[in-house]
Structures are given as structure tokens and as C-alpha cells.
Scaffold this active site. Structure first.
Site: not given
Length: 310
Positions: A141, A144-145, A173, A189, A209, A272
């Protein structure tokens, strides 16, 4: 009326921003290379004399005359930004350099659409702007990060060295109509799987969460931030401080769609984050902003969109 450039303007967030700016009476130049954006998202604006569309990749310089720049260009979902990680980093870094150079040349104010991903897998919850993050610099990731973190560095260096008028907004988000059905994000999704009667895929144990902000609220915060005083540069978190587990989200979507999809659990992807929730105290105090659309009504609107899109 201002002449405003929106990079990534044919994407999910960009197209909603273009709608808002044209509706407010501004002259909008929408720039996109259509890697994840779509002409369908802005087709309804094509006949408007206050809207112009240009196919362009921000990793190359752009020479236009504008008063404001919203720099939204970059794939934002893991499946898309991991497809070509080198180009993702280039888009964040070279794109920032090119847009900051343009802002410096024409004296434009520029807003960077940064991300909550700059916090990585946070060890602090909720995440305030003063938290420096917990990011793997060499993971899948990282393109992007770290690309977005480097872009923030560039923005503040242009501010300190060249007095460019910057705004750095960390977006949490966001969901709503015009999300891509295949973008790999959890809301789209779950909705697509539920509407198709397929099992809903949950990674990990489903107790991680997230907080979800409806797109209209996000755009309102973005516009308020751009119009805020020159001295307020951010970074500022914009998102919904109410969090929910992935299992709870899936169950809500099953109920709202009226389907009988079952939950299927798979291994959690690398790096993640276990939790993601903004501290929006700064947005409240400086912008008078907080989200107003509850998750239920927002999901209902998004589900109706996907019923048509599918």
C-alpha cells in the site's frame, strides 16, 4: 465567479465537486486521464458553457490560467492503485509538483486531496491531525500512503518557500453515487455483492472499524476549506467521526437491500488498518463543518444508484 481547475474531475469525488462548483456559478475546467474516472460521471455537464473537459495526465505539466486548483487526481482504492504502483506514486508526487508549479506561476490557491491513509495502521484512535502515523514505507500500500505523504511535504514546502496558498485536506472513507462497482472499496463491494445475491466478503474477523462520510458532506467540507482564510492551511481531517465494524456494515446493507446474502470471511490483506476514525475538532472549529447525512439514508441513496448502474 472564479475559474477553477479540478484534476481528477471525472472521478467519483471530482465529478460531485464539478457539479457543486458549476452550480455555484464558477467556470470549471475538469482534467482527467480516465484511469478510474469516466466521462459518464460528467456527461450531464458537457452542454454547460461554464464547464470544460480536458483529457490530461497530471504527471505532465499543464499550462492554463486559473484562480483555484483542486488536486484530486490519483486512484484511491487499493485494487486500482496497486495495479500500477509506480504510476500511482508518480501521480501523487509528480502531479503535486506540476500543480504546485502551476499555482505558483498564476498565483492560484490550491487544495490537495490527501487521505487518512497518511496515518497508516494507526495506534491512536480517533486520529487527530497532529498524529504522525504508523506507515509501512515498503509494503503493497506504500505507493499510495507514501505518495500522499510526500505530496503533503511538497505542499508545505511550497507554502514556506514560495508562499503558495495551500490547503491540505485529509479525506476519510467517503461513499455515495458514482462509486465504481469494481473499485474494491468496502461500501461498493458489499452493495454490489448484496444486490447480486452473492456472499458478502469480509476480510479478517470483521471487527475492524471504519467511519463513512456521504459524498455531499465531503464536498461541502472541501469547498468551505478552499474558501477559508489564507492562513488556515491544514492539514485538516474531513470525515465522519461515527465508526462501525465491517460486520455491522454488512448486516445493514443486507437489511437495506432486502437480500439474503451470507457473510464469508477471508484473510486480512497486508497492512490493512484495524481502525480508521477521524478527530474532526479542527474542521468543526475552523470551518464550522461536520457531516449531516446519517449512514442509513446515505447507504439507501447509494444502493439506489447501484441498482440503476448494475
Amino acid at each position: 465567479m472564479s475559474k477553477i481547475l479540478v484534476t481528477g474531475g471525472a472521478g467519483f469525488l471530482g465529478s460531485h465537486l464539478c457539479d457543486r462548483l458549476v452550480g455555484d456559478g464558477h467556470d470549471v475546467l475538469c482534467v482527467d486521464n480516465y484511469f478510474t474516472g469516466s466521462k459518464r460521471n460528467i456527461a450531464h455537464l458537457m452542454g454547460n458553457p461554464m464547464f470544460e473537459l480536458l483529457r490530461h495526465d497530471v504527471t505532465f505539466p499543464l499550462y492554463v490560467e486559473v484562480d483555484q486548483i483542486y488536486n484530486l487526481a490519483c486512484p484511491a482504492s487499493p485494487s486500482h492503485y496497486q495495479h500500477d504502483p509506480v504510476q500511482t506514486t508518480k501521480t501523487s508526487v509528480h502531479g503535486a509538483i506540476n500543480m504546485l508549479g502551476l499555482a505558483k506561476r498564476v498565483g492560484a490557491r490550491i487544495l490537495q486531496a490527501s487521505t487518512s491513509e497518511v496515518y497508516g495502521d494507526p495506534q491512536v484512535n480517533p486520529q487527530p491531525e497532529g498524529y504522525w502515523g504508523h506507515v509501512n514505507p515498503v509494503g503493497v500500500r506504500s505507493c499510495y500512503d507514501e505518495g500522499k505523504r510526500c505530496a503533503e511535504t511538497l505542499f508545505f514546502d511550497y507554502y514556506r518557500q514560495h508562499d503558495v496558498g495551500i490547503k491540505v485536506m485529509r479525506i476519510f472513507n467517503t461513499y455515495g453515487p458514482r462509486m465504481l462497482a469494481n473499485d474494491g472499496r468496502v461500501v461498493s463491494n458489499f452493495i454490489v455483492q448484496a444486490l447480486r445475491g452473492e456472499p458478502i466478503t469480509i476480510f479478517g474477523d470483521g471487527q475492524q472499524t471504519r467511519s463513512f462520510c456521504y459524498v455531499d458532506d465531503l464536498i461541502e467540507g472541501m469547498v468551505r476549506f478552499m474558501e477559508s482564510p489564507h492562513t488556515f492551511t491544514g492539514p485538516v481531517n474531513v470525515g465522519n467521526p461515527a465508526d462501525i465494524t465491517m460486520v455491522e456494515l454488512a448486516e445493514s446493507i443486507i437489511e437495506l437491500t432486502g437480500t439474503e446474502s451470507q457473510l464469508v470471511f477471508k484473510d486480512l490483506p497486508s497492512d490493512d488498518p484495524k481502525q480508521r476514525r477521524p478527530d474532526i475538532s479542527l474542521a468543526r472549529s475552523e470551518l464550522g463543518w461536520e457531516p449531516s447525512v446519517p449512514l442509513g439514508p446515505g447507504l439507501t441513496r447509494t444502493i439506489e444508484y447501484f441498482k440503476e448502474a448494475l
